[in-house]
Design a protein around this motif. Sequence first.
Motif, short mmCIF file in Angstrom:
data_model
loop_
_atom_site.label_atom_id
_atom_site.label_comp_id
_atom_site.label_asym_id
_atom_site.label_seq_id
_atom_site.Cartn_x
_atom_site.Cartn_y
_atom_site.Cartn_z
N UNK A 38 0.69 -1.20 -0.22
CA UNK A 38 -0.03 -0.01 -0.10
C UNK A 38 1.00 1.36 -0.15
N UNK A 39 2.20 1.11 -0.48
CA UNK A 39 3.05 2.08 -0.02
C UNK A 39 2.86 3.42 -0.91
N UNK A 40 1.95 3.39 -1.91
CA UNK A 40 1.80 4.62 -2.96
C UNK A 40 0.38 5.19 -2.61
N UNK A 41 -0.09 4.57 -1.60
CA UNK A 41 -1.55 4.96 -0.97
C UNK A 41 -1.62 5.74 0.14
N UNK A 42 -2.10 7.07 0.13
CA UNK A 42 -2.11 7.89 1.42
C UNK A 42 -3.40 7.89 2.28
N UNK A 43 -4.26 7.89 1.65
CA UNK A 43 -5.61 7.57 2.47
C UNK A 43 -6.06 6.17 2.56
N UNK A 44 -5.83 5.38 3.56
CA UNK A 44 -6.34 3.83 3.47
C UNK A 44 -7.75 3.69 4.05
N UNK A 45 -8.18 2.75 3.43
CA UNK A 45 -9.65 2.30 4.21
C UNK A 45 -9.62 1.56 5.52
N UNK A 46 -10.57 1.44 6.32
CA UNK A 46 -10.49 0.57 7.48
C UNK A 46 -10.12 -0.84 7.24
N UNK A 47 -10.40 -1.48 6.35
CA UNK A 47 -9.85 -2.68 5.83
C UNK A 47 -8.64 -2.52 5.55
N UNK A 48 -7.95 -1.93 5.06
CA UNK A 48 -6.33 -1.79 4.49
C UNK A 48 -5.60 -1.49 5.87
N UNK A 49 -6.27 -0.48 6.63
CA UNK A 49 -5.41 -0.27 7.73
C UNK A 49 -5.29 -1.53 8.60
N UNK A 50 -6.75 -2.26 8.72
CA UNK A 50 -6.70 -3.60 9.36
C UNK A 50 -5.77 -4.59 8.94
N UNK A 51 -5.17 -4.49 7.72
CA UNK A 51 -4.60 -5.73 7.17
C UNK A 51 -3.13 -5.30 7.49
N UNK A 52 -2.83 -4.09 7.77
CA UNK A 52 -1.53 -3.94 7.94
C UNK A 52 -1.34 -4.04 9.74
N UNK A 53 -2.47 -3.53 10.39
CA UNK A 53 -2.52 -3.75 11.93
C UNK A 53 -2.41 -5.30 12.04
N UNK A 54 -3.03 -6.08 11.30
CA UNK A 54 -2.89 -7.41 11.57
C UNK A 54 -1.47 -8.08 11.60
N UNK A 55 -0.63 -7.64 10.78
CA UNK A 55 0.82 -7.99 10.80
C UNK A 55 1.76 -7.16 11.81
N UNK A 56 1.27 -5.94 12.16
CA UNK A 56 2.31 -5.49 13.21
C UNK A 56 1.60 -5.04 14.46
N UNK A 57 0.66 -5.45 14.64
CA UNK A 57 0.10 -5.08 16.15
C UNK A 57 0.73 -5.85 17.34
N UNK A 58 0.84 -4.85 18.39
CA UNK A 58 1.54 -5.61 19.73
C UNK A 58 0.47 -5.83 20.82
N UNK A 59 -0.98 -5.60 20.28
CA UNK A 59 -1.96 -5.75 21.22
C UNK A 59 -1.89 -5.05 22.36
#
Length: 369
Positions: free
Chosen positions: A203-224
């Motif tokens: 997603x590196x070329x996209x500035x405004x991410x959807x909730x789903x797109x944010x969720x995909x990244x959070x899914x990989x880098x979450x610390x909970x």
Amino acid sequence: MKKMWRLFSVLMVATLLIGMLAACSGATGGSSSVSVGIVLPTKDEPRWVQDEQRFKDALADSEYTTEILFSQGSSAKEKENVETLLNKGIDVLIIAPHDGAAAGSAVEAAKKEGVTVIAYDRLITETDAVDYYVTFDSVAVGAAQGQYLIDNVEGSNVPLYLYAGASSDNNAFLFFQGAWEVLQPKIADGTFVIANSSEAVALKDKNELTRDELGKILGQVTTNWDPSEAINKAQTHLTAAGANLKGDIAILAPNDGTARSIADVYGSDSDISSYVISGQDAEKASIQYIIDGKQSMTVFKDVRTLVADAIGMAIDILDGKTPSTTGSYNNGKVDVKAKQTNVIVVDQENVKKELIDSGYYEASEFTGL
Ligand code: GAL
């Protein structure tokens, strides 16, 4: 014989009375009724212990009875806490949810009893059973973290390690959105190279991410929001990193509790020559890390203001007045009237001014100031 009977009947009556008294006190939930119930996510994180103390300070001479309960990271315990407070006859519930969506059933139970619900710091989502919301500008928290990393790196191809909060916390999306929107142009222009998330790279070329797109990244880098989970993730990412992803690096850490853990991991790798790392919450331990140069910055959220806003709203409601608000947040179901407070970036330059001179902490609580 007659004497024995009299003694026996006196004893019977006495036992009966004590039984009734106990029954009476049980019905009102031990002690007296409570007007404002306060529910916080967990006592295991210094952030929320801060809030507990600030509530106690603010309510010390209040005429209103309040009670603070912790949910210990469990939505079931949170529901139980709300029921306990409803049984004590609260009129106002101030609640920072463990899980923004799962808290819906607890606040719906409160609404059924005619209680006014104020979401505290974290939004309760997907329900219309929340009346007000007091919070900090969480998008600005992330933007400040991202901007600090940009302002404190040199050159290009700087390895950027991304970490985030718990996906069950609506704030974690707002923090990451704020950081991404300032970092993304610097990722696209080659200042930074993403070191630990294929979803973010995609997603590196996209500035405004959807909730789903944010969720995909959070899914990989979450610390909970869990420091030990942060350590495990950081060690995994470091082990996987080649020499080109070491040297002078930048780390987006979502809050202080996780920032210290992550900094310890990267700081102990001899192939990491320097790191700039973000934080949030101005926890005492992180202020010491900042003084010692082990954490670069934190985003100070003056909890005294949040507590004053929440209590101010509760008192207005108890007095039959309509609390003032400054805007609203859509929680997926309704627009919740909100009061939002700004945040302050703190690093070695202004730590004394913002945290000691402001009376937030005592200088004696730190060394090397
Ligand atoms: C967030 C809160 C932060 C943070 C975190 C972990 O919702 O806004 O201040 O510390 O939770 O509990």
